[in-house]
Each structure stands twice: as structure tokens, then as C-alpha cells.
Design a protein around this motif. Structure first.
Motif, PDB file in Angstrom:
ATOM      1  N   PRO A  27       0.801  -1.228   0.000  1.00 41.48           N
ATOM      2  CA  PRO A  27       0.000   0.000   0.000  1.00 41.48           C
ATOM      3  C   PRO A  27       0.828   1.271   0.000  1.00 41.48           C
ATOM      4  CG  PRO A  27       0.152  -0.845   2.217  1.00 41.48           C
ATOM      5  CD  PRO A  27       0.893  -1.833   1.339  1.00 41.48           C
ATOM      6  N   CYS A  28       2.129   1.170   0.226  1.00 42.25           N
ATOM      7  CA  CYS A  28       2.970   2.350   0.362  1.00 42.25           C
ATOM      8  C   CYS A  28       3.657   2.698  -0.945  1.00 42.25           C
ATOM      9  CB  CYS A  28       4.004   2.140   1.461  1.00 42.25           C
ATOM     10  SG  CYS A  28       4.953   0.612   1.288  1.00 42.25           S
ATOM     11  N   ASP A  29       3.950   3.963  -1.106  1.00 44.09           N
ATOM     12  CA  ASP A  29       4.670   4.471  -2.265  1.00 44.09           C
ATOM     13  C   ASP A  29       6.171   4.405  -1.996  1.00 44.09           C
ATOM     14  OD1 ASP A  29       4.739   5.891  -4.848  1.00 44.09           O
ATOM     15  OD2 ASP A  29       5.582   7.519  -3.662  1.00 44.09           O
ATOM     16  N   VAL A  30       6.948   4.470  -3.062  1.00 43.99           N
ATOM     17  CA  VAL A  30       8.401   4.465  -2.914  1.00 43.99           C
ATOM     18  C   VAL A  30       8.860   5.606  -2.005  1.00 43.99           C
ATOM     19  CG1 VAL A  30      10.571   4.728  -4.150  1.00 43.99           C
ATOM     20  CG2 VAL A  30       8.764   3.298  -5.123  1.00 43.99           C
ATOM     21  N   ALA A  31       8.177   6.743  -2.052  1.00 41.81           N
ATOM     22  CA  ALA A  31       8.568   7.894  -1.240  1.00 41.81           C
ATOM     23  C   ALA A  31       8.338   7.667   0.249  1.00 41.81           C
ATOM     24  CB  ALA A  31       7.805   9.136  -1.694  1.00 41.81           C
ATOM     25  N   ASP A  32       7.510   6.684   0.613  1.00 37.56           N
ATOM     26  CA  ASP A  32       7.244   6.394   2.022  1.00 37.56           C
ATOM     27  C   ASP A  32       8.348   5.580   2.679  1.00 37.56           C
ATOM     28  OD1 ASP A  32       4.648   7.583   2.107  1.00 37.56           O
ATOM     29  OD2 ASP A  32       3.857   5.836   1.053  1.00 37.56           O
ATOM     30  N   ILE A  33       9.213   4.966   1.897  1.00 37.05           N
ATOM     31  CA  ILE A  33      10.106   3.947   2.424  1.00 37.05           C
ATOM     32  C   ILE A  33      11.344   4.574   3.059  1.00 37.05           C
ATOM     33  CG2 ILE A  33      11.479   1.917   1.857  1.00 37.05           C
ATOM     34  CD1 ILE A  33       9.543   1.389  -0.417  1.00 37.05           C
ATOM     35  N   LEU A  34      11.634   4.148   4.268  1.00 45.71           N
ATOM     36  CA  LEU A  34      12.854   4.550   4.953  1.00 45.71           C
ATOM     37  C   LEU A  34      14.015   3.646   4.562  1.00 45.71           C
ATOM     38  CD1 LEU A  34      14.276   6.288   7.134  1.00 45.71           C
ATOM     39  CD2 LEU A  34      13.538   4.570   8.804  1.00 45.71           C
ATOM     40  N   ARG A  35      13.745   2.352   4.482  1.00 50.21           N
ATOM     41  CA  ARG A  35      14.755   1.392   4.072  1.00 50.21           C
ATOM     42  C   ARG A  35      14.069   0.070   3.744  1.00 50.21           C
ATOM     43  NH1 ARG A  35      14.737   1.866   9.438  1.00 50.21           N
ATOM     44  NH2 ARG A  35      14.412  -0.035  10.663  1.00 50.21           N
ATOM     45  N   ILE A  36      14.779  -0.802   3.049  1.00 48.38           N
ATOM     46  CA  ILE A  36      14.335  -2.163   2.786  1.00 48.38           C
ATOM     47  C   ILE A  36      15.406  -3.103   3.306  1.00 48.38           C
ATOM     48  CG2 ILE A  36      13.741  -3.868   1.022  1.00 48.38           C
ATOM     49  CD1 ILE A  36      12.712  -1.633  -0.714  1.00 48.38           C
ATOM     50  N   SER A  40       2.234   8.582 -13.711  1.00 51.10           N
ATOM     51  CA  SER A  40       2.141   8.335 -12.282  1.00 51.10           C
ATOM     52  C   SER A  40       2.143   9.660 -11.543  1.00 51.10           C
ATOM     53  CB  SER A  40       3.316   7.467 -11.799  1.00 51.10           C
ATOM     54  OG  SER A  40       3.221   7.216 -10.414  1.00 51.10           O
ATOM     55  N   ALA A  41       1.221   9.796 -10.597  1.00 51.55           N
ATOM     56  CA  ALA A  41       1.129  10.988  -9.769  1.00 51.55           C
ATOM     57  C   ALA A  41       1.046  10.555  -8.313  1.00 51.55           C
ATOM     58  CB  ALA A  41      -0.081  11.829 -10.147  1.00 51.55           C
ATOM     59  N   THR A  66      -1.103   7.512  -4.233  1.00 48.78           N
ATOM     60  CA  THR A  66      -0.436   7.318  -5.516  1.00 48.78           C
ATOM     61  C   THR A  66      -1.428   6.802  -6.543  1.00 48.78           C
ATOM     62  OG1 THR A  66       1.563   6.646  -4.320  1.00 48.78           O
ATOM     63  CG2 THR A  66       1.529   6.233  -6.682  1.00 48.78           C
ATOM     64  N   TYR A  67      -1.318   7.306  -7.775  1.00 48.89           N
ATOM     65  CA  TYR A  67      -2.094   6.777  -8.903  1.00 48.89           C
ATOM     66  C   TYR A  67      -1.137   6.510 -10.066  1.00 48.89           C
ATOM     67  CZ  TYR A  67      -5.033   6.562 -13.047  1.00 48.89           C
ATOM     68  OH  TYR A  67      -5.620   6.165 -14.232  1.00 48.89           O
ATOM     69  N   TYR A 104      -2.162  -1.301 -17.348  1.00 49.83           N
ATOM     70  CA  TYR A 104      -2.119  -1.286 -15.893  1.00 49.83           C
ATOM     71  C   TYR A 104      -2.790  -0.022 -15.376  1.00 49.83           C
ATOM     72  CZ  TYR A 104      -0.197  -0.976 -11.133  1.00 49.83           C
ATOM     73  OH  TYR A 104      -0.062  -0.870  -9.782  1.00 49.83           O
ATOM     74  N   THR A 105      -3.587  -0.181 -14.312  1.00 48.57           N
ATOM     75  CA  THR A 105      -4.162   0.945 -13.584  1.00 48.57           C
ATOM     76  C   THR A 105      -4.158   0.592 -12.111  1.00 48.57           C
ATOM     77  OG1 THR A 105      -5.625   1.496 -15.432  1.00 48.57           O
ATOM     78  CG2 THR A 105      -6.141   2.472 -13.302  1.00 48.57           C
ATOM     79  N   GLY A 106      -3.635   1.472 -11.282  1.00 55.00           N
ATOM     80  CA  GLY A 106      -3.577   1.159  -9.860  1.00 55.00           C
ATOM     81  C   GLY A 106      -3.481   2.394  -8.993  1.00 55.00           C
ATOM     82  N   GLY A 107      -3.878   2.236  -7.734  1.00 53.94           N
ATOM     83  CA  GLY A 107      -3.806   3.318  -6.766  1.00 53.94           C
ATOM     84  C   GLY A 107      -3.471   2.799  -5.384  1.00 53.94           C
ATOM     85  N   LYS A 108      -2.856   3.662  -4.566  1.00 57.10           N
ATOM     86  CA  LYS A 108      -2.476   3.305  -3.202  1.00 57.10           C
ATOM     87  C   LYS A 108      -2.775   4.472  -2.271  1.00 57.10           C
ATOM     88  CE  LYS A 108       1.460   0.497  -4.762  1.00 57.10           C
ATOM     89  NZ  LYS A 108       2.912   0.239  -4.612  1.00 57.10           N
ATOM     90  N   VAL A 109      -3.167   4.147  -1.041  1.00 57.51           N
ATOM     91  CA  VAL A 109      -3.328   5.128   0.026  1.00 57.51           C
ATOM     92  C   VAL A 109      -2.717   4.526   1.277  1.00 57.51           C
ATOM     93  CG1 VAL A 109      -4.919   6.485   1.419  1.00 57.51           C
ATOM     94  CG2 VAL A 109      -5.454   6.045  -0.980  1.00 57.51           C
ATOM     95  N   PHE A 110      -1.893   5.309   1.972  1.00 58.12           N
ATOM     96  CA  PHE A 110      -1.190   4.768   3.141  1.00 58.12           C
ATOM     97  C   PHE A 110      -1.118   5.822   4.230  1.00 58.12           C
ATOM     98  CE2 PHE A 110       2.848   3.426   5.317  1.00 58.12           C
ATOM     99  CZ  PHE A 110       2.356   2.223   5.810  1.00 58.12           C
TER     100      PHE A 110
END
Length: 689
Positions: free
Chosen positions: A164-173, A224-225, A245-246, A264-270
Motif C-alpha cells: 500500500p505504500c509508495d516508494v517515497a514512504d520507504i525509509l529502508r528495505i 504516475s502521480a 499514488t495513482y 495497468y491501472t492502480g492506486g495506493k493510500v497509506f
């Protein structure tokens, strides 16, 4: 970070990222110290220096020795109890926030391609569907975690990375390679991947911004937005952030009839939040992921207009208490919907497959210090449920599109002790697991890790660990479309030994490891082409022995050239699997492993604010696939070059990316062709409200 001082706990302040003294994510069961990172940490974040600093990290922007000194200040312990920096004996790969933001990728799946021990088998781009495995295993054999919470899909591992998270949400993997049942419980047969998100404002140069928007566009109608807002109220105890994210694309190919079949069409909310005071720490998250994508020939080469839709909800709350005995409870609930169309939009011709899965879990991890070291103990209860159109046993009261269902529960207890000496660490323990499916009794899976630090910069480590994985609902019951499942499958079990050495200096970091995995009752889909009417069958495919070797080297180029921040990294992995089976048998996934994988990364500043990132990947997959014409073709070697050119200013970033720069012909799955050159341009704007 923690020194080997068993009387008190000191907290490192994450000045670089969260700017709060409670930002430890300690409820995840590990300790993480983040210093100034570079792209070089990707393959070399396991060992560290002998001395442990518990003082606040510096935040100046000076290109000095201090930055290189903190390069090794990253530790994600592969144990239930947090350990001191540099004492972990397990192989842990870490992707930092800086690496993630600079990478020429459109999804989290793409980020993992540069981890040399990870096999990313892509069916569709931009995160449509990707099967991720570790060290020759299958996509079902790894645990996927979000902030330490198990989000594995009991229906099928194909949907494990519907995050559900966007790349911008990630602190680390974090990637833990090798059996991880003692740390993450059942399902982590060959390893685990933990995505850790951040509630902190976006950092750029000298300032922090609580808001960010991103817009990207590129080849094949890609758009992508995304937006993210981090709220940090005056009461420092409370933090929260929200992102959305969309993404959409027309796809890179069409069906034989001329219709879109890779769109492809997708969206995320976190949403995520946190609270901390002197007595306790809390963090929570809630997220939604929805997407629909053309599946062209994903599951059958005879049908080129397949389509799939997935919808997932994620919720969790975690905590930790202070004091001599640390209690770290967590509770979570995840729900997923999946609809598959063999012939897109034509349910009258072939019925659609409908599935709804639920996973509810509660766990408690505790640890305390005493004269002999640090001891951790706890347990977890997890319930998995599915209602489906074709998976499970007949329901007493069918409803809507659901006629079948299945429910099973997993109960586990763990115990671990850590002996911490000046140059030697010994971590040993076990997990006891019981599952209600097939009346599985309590079974114990032990593990022991050891590390020895030899002088400045050298480290030896060795480990033995055992693990298991329960079969997915698909492996137990999917008996349509040329497949025949076995509902009496047994759990897979694996035993592994590993040893390695690492040398680290301010100029060069070199690491090498060798491991041997012994898996019995391995689950796979196999096909015998000599049968009159061949079908794919799920079986416990005897025993498989895996011998693997990994090595990596990171060179700090800025020490040799007048290029601040420049780094070069090369890593290589080799795997050989020895199995008992018939020569004619074809395997769908488990025995199609990456025999050779070579990756290289270059981060090169060009002028002030302008930088170039180049990533190279070469891989050779073992195994064959059969075309629609019945021809057996071995997987061929291919290489890919991805690049990103970035201009970073105080409040904005402009970038251009080229994926598969030279248009290599890539096939990760038989009969599923991957796109050629894919161009993307984008912009990020940071702001304060």
C-alpha cells in the motif's frame, strides 16, 4: 544502538531521518542505527566496526571522513533480540532511503533486482506482478513484512508485493537471506524482506519539508502521480503521515486480436502514525492497494487476453514498553480480494476466479538483560481464512461468488539467548510451530549464529538455521485450467549452513559467503510432457540441495577521484541445485533458479546538483520452458542497463530515466516477453504547509 551493557538501554537519535529520540522502530524486534549512507550499502550491510557509538549522529553536510566513518553504522539484526552494532552474524542487505530515491525504478519490486541474492521474476512492469525469491527458492518461500508485520498472502505468493505504500514512504528495505523462522516465524523458508516506512518529513539539503508531490510520464502511456504529507505537531510524542499514488499505462504489447493486454491501472493510500513517551512507544499503519492489469499470457500461453484485479487492506498497531523487561506486542489484520479472468471480460465463456483472504495475527516478543547476556522469548498466533470460487472445501452456506473456503491457524513460541563478548557473539534459539492444517503437531526448528571480529575491519561469521513453510491455498486446491492440486501436501522444511568473511576499510569493502541449503518435501508445480494429457501437478518434489556463493566489493571512488559521493559496486552470485527427479519433468518455478547473477552500480556526481546513476544486471537462469508449439527452449542469458540523470535543487528534483537502455530481450517466465526500452521523465516538488 546498544553497547554490551546489560543494565541500561540508550537510544540513538535518528537526526538524519526522523529527528526524534524514539525513532527506533524497536517494536520490530531489531535495532537500527542509521548514519550517512550511500548506494554502496546495498550488498555490504552485514558486518560493522568493533566499536559502538551511542552518541547522536552528526548532521552537517561536510564531505569528510566522518561520512565514510558512518558508512558501516547500519545494523539490522537477524535475531529476536536487538544486538550491538557489528555483532550480528546473519547476512542482512539494506537499501537506504537515499538509494531508493535515486534508483531508476517505478516500483519496489524493481528496487530488489539489484540485491544479488534476490531473484525478481517479472511478469509485468511497474509492479503489475512480480515473483520474488531468495537464494534459489520459490516466490512462496519468503516472508514479506511491512514495518515488521507479516503481510504474506495465504492464497498465493504472486500477490505478495501488492504493497500500500509508495516508494517515497520507504525509509529502508531489509533483506534477510537464509532460513528466518527463528526471527520471522513460519513462511520465511529461505529468507525475508521487510519494508520499513517513515513518518518523517522529506529531507533535502539543509531543510525538511512536510509535503511532496511527484509527477512522472513516459513510454507506453505511462503516467504516475503521487503526494505525501508528513504532520509533525508541536507535541513531539505524536507523528503521522499520509500518502496517495495513482499509476497507469497502456502497456507495451497487444493481443493477437489487437486489444490491450499488458495495460495497468492502480492506486495506493497509506496512513501511518506514532506516539512515544518515557514509558512506551506505539506505531500504527493502515493502507489500501488496488490495481487491475492485463495479464496477457501470465498463466497460460494459449490465452493472450488474461486480466486480473486485486484489492488489499492492511492494518496494524505495535508497541514497546520501557523498563528492565521489554514487552513488544503487535496486532494486525489484512484482507485481500483477487479476481482473475482467463478471457478478459468474457465470464460467459470461462468463469472468473474470485478469492477473498483474511489474515489476523497477534504476537508478543519480550527480552531482558542479565549477567549472562540478553534473552528473548514470546509467541504468535496467526489465523488465515479464504472464501473462493474454486479453492477450499465446499461452504455450508455459499454467498455471492464464493462456494468454497478454508480456515487454518498457526501457533508458535520462540526462545533465544545471546552471548555477547568483546570480539565474539553467539546467538542461539528455536521456534516451536503448530498448524491446524493436516493436524500438524508442534515441531521445533533451531538456529545458531556466531560472529568473530578479527582486528580492525575483519569479521568471520557462521550460522546454522532450520525453517518451514506451509503450502498456500492455491497449492492445496487449484485444480482448474490444466492444473491438479494435492490438498494433502506437507509443509516444506529446510536446513541451512552458511559461513562468510568480510573486510571493510574507508576505501574498500569486500565480502564473500558460501552456503548450503537442504530442503525436503519441497513444493512445486511439475509437468510430465510425455503424458497423453499433461497437467501441472502440485507435489512435494523430493529433496533439493542448494550450494551457493556470493561476493561483493564496494569502492569509494571519491577517495581516489575529486568526485564527492562517487561510489562503484560489483556483486556476483552463483547457485547450483542438485535434485532427485526424472529428466523429462518440467518445473514451473522452484527449480528454475538464477545460476549466475552479476550486478554493478555506479553513482557519479557530474557537476553540482547533477548526478548520474547507472545500474547493470546480467543473469542466467537454469531450466527450460515449453512454447505453445511444444518446443522446449532453455532460458537464455540477458543483461540490462538502467540509468537515471537527476538535477536536485533545494525544493525540487528533475530527473530522466531509461530502463533497459539497450532494449535487451528479457524473459523471466516462458512465453511472457518483457518490454524493451522504457523512457521516463519526472519531477518532485517539496513544500511546507
Amino acid at each position: 544502538m546498544y553497547k554490551p551493557n546489560f543494565n541500561k538501554r540508550e537510544v540513538i537519535v535518528f537526526r538524519q531521518f526522523q529527528r526524534k529520540g524514539y525513532s527506533l522502530f524497536a517494536c520490530l524486534g531489531r535495532v537500527v542505527v542509521i548514519g550517512v549512507l550511500s548506494a554502496a550499502t546495498l550488498q555490504s550491510a552485514t558486518a560493522a566496526t568493533d566499536e559502538v557509538s551511542t552518541k547522536t549522529e552528526k548532521t552537517d553536510n561536510t564531505e569528510s571522513v566522518d561520512k565514510e566513518a558512518t558508512l558501516e553504522d547500519v545494523e539490522v539484526t537477524g535475531s529476536r533480540a536487538p544486538l550491538a552494532l557489528g555483532q550480528a552474524a546473519r547476512m542482512v542487505t539494506v537499501l537506504s532511503r537515499e538509494e531508493i530515491q535515486a534508483a531508476p525504478v517505478q516500483s519496489i519490486n524493481d528496487l530488489l533486482k539489484m540485491a544479488v541474492g534476490v531473484d525478481v521474476r517479472q511478469r509485468g512492469p511497474i509492479g503489475a506482478q512480480t515473483d520474488v525469491s531468495i537464494r534459489g527458492g520459490s516466490y512462496e518461500q519468503i516472508a514479506v513484512l511491512l514495518n515488521g508485520i507479516n503481510i504474506c498472502d495465504a492464497q498465493t505468493g504472486h500477490n505478495a508485493f501488492d504493497l500500500p505504500c509508495d516508494v517515497a514512504d520507504i525509509l529502508r528495505i531489509e533483506v534477510l537471506e537464509g532460513p528466518a523462522a527463528r526471527v520471522y516465524g513460519a513462511s520465511s523458508l529461505v529468507g525475508a524482506i521487510n519494508i520499513v516506512t517513515s513518518q518523517a518529513p522529506e529531507a533535502s539539503l539543509e531543510r525538511d519539508y512536510n509535503g511532496q508531490v511527484r509527477l512522472e510520464g513516459g513510454s507506453f502511456g505511462y503516467l504516475s502521480a503521487a503526494g505525501r504529507y508528513a504532520l509533525t505537531p508541536h507535541a513531539d510524542q505524536l507523528t503521522s503521515s499520509l500518502s496517495a499514488t495513482y499509476t497507469r499505462s497502456d502497456g507495451y504489447q497487444r493481443s493477437a486480436a489487437g486489444h490491450l493486454n499488458s495495460d495497468y491501472t492502480g492506486g495506493k493510500v497509506f496512513y501511518q502514525g506514532g506516539y512515544a513517551d518515557q514509558a512506551m512507544q506505539l506505531q500504527w499503519h493502515a493502507g489500501l492497494s488496488a490495481k487491475g492489469f492485463g495479464s496477457n499470457t501470465f498463466y497460460s500461453g494459449r490465452f493472450d487476453e488474461q486480466y486480473e484485479q486485486t484489492l488489499k487492506f492492511f492494518t496494524a498497531i505495535q508497541g514497546e514498553t520501557s523498563g528492565r523487561l521489554h514487552l513488544k506486542p503487535a496486532i494486525y489484520w489484512n484482507r485481500g480480494y483477487d479476481r482473475f479472468e482467463l478471457i478478459r471480460g468474457s465470464e460467459d465463456l470461462v468463469p472468473f476466479n474470485h478469492h477473498r483472504t483474511d489474515a489476523f495475527g497477534i504476537n508478543l516478543n519480550c527480552y531482558f538483560d542479565w549477567a549472562a547476556g540478553r534473552t528473548a522469548f514470546g509467541g504468535e498466533f496467526r489465523n488465515e481464512d479464504i472464501v473462493s470460487g474454486n479453492l477450499g472445501e465446499p461452504l455450508n452456506a455459499p454467498f455471492r461468488d464464493y462456494k468454497y473456503g478454508l480456515n487454518r491457524s498457526n501457533l508458535s513460541f520462540h526462545l533465544e539467548h545471546n552471548l555477547l563478548l568483546k570480539r565474539f557473539t553467539l546467538s542461539a534459539g528455536f521456534i516451536a510451530v503448530k498448524n491446524t492444517w493436516n493436524e500438524m503437531p508442534f515441531t521445533i526448528y533451531p538456529g545458531i549464529d556466531a560472529s568473530l571480529r578479527l582486528g580492525k575491519g575483519w569479521k568471520l561469521y557462521a550460522s546454522y538455521n532450520a525453517s518451514l513453510r506451509m503450502p498456500s491455498f492455491t497449492e492445496l486446491y487449484y485444480s482448474v485450467g490444466g492444473h491438479k492440486a494435492d490438498k494433502y501436501l506437507k509443509p516444506e522444511e529446510l536446513q541451512a549452513v552458511e559461513g562468510g568473511v568480510k573486510y571493510s576499510s574507508s576505501l574498500l569493502t569486500v565480502q564473500a559467503s558460501i552456503y548450503h541449503n537442504h530442503c525436503r518435501q519441497m513444493i512445486d508445480w511439475i509437468l510430465d510432457p510425455t503424458e497423453a494429457e499433461p497437467v501441472w501437478r502440485s507435489v512435494n518434489y523430493t529433496k533439493v540441495n542448494t550450494l551457493g556463493f556470493e561476493t561483493s566489493a564496494t569502492l569509494q571512488l571519491h577517495r581516489l577521484l575529486p568526485l564527492p559521493g562517487a561510489t562503484l559496486q560489483v556483486a556476483y552470485s552463483y547457485i547450483d541445485e542438485d535434485k532427485v527427479g526424472q529428466h523429462q519433468i518440467e518445473s514451473q518455478s522452484t527449480l528454475e533458479y538464477l545460476r549466475h547473477k552479476l550486478v554493478g552500480q555506479l553513482h557519479m556526481p557530474i557537476v553540482e546538483r547533477l548526478s548520474l546513476d547507472v545500474k547493470y544486471r546480467l543473469q542466467k537462469r537454469a531450466g527450460n520452458y515449453t512454447t505453445n508449439a511444444g518446443i522446449v527452449i532453455p532460458y537464455h542469458t540477458y543483461d540490462v542497463v538502467d540509468t537515471r540523470l537527476s538535477w536536485t535543487a533545494e525544493a525540487y528534483t528533475l530527473y530522466a530515466e531509461a530502463n533497459n537502455l539497450f532494449g535487451s530481450h528479457c524473459v523471466d517466465f516462458g512465453n511472457v516477453r518483457q518490454p524493451g526500452l522504457w523512457l521516463t521523465i519526472g519531477a518532485k516538488y517539496r513544500f511546507n504547509i
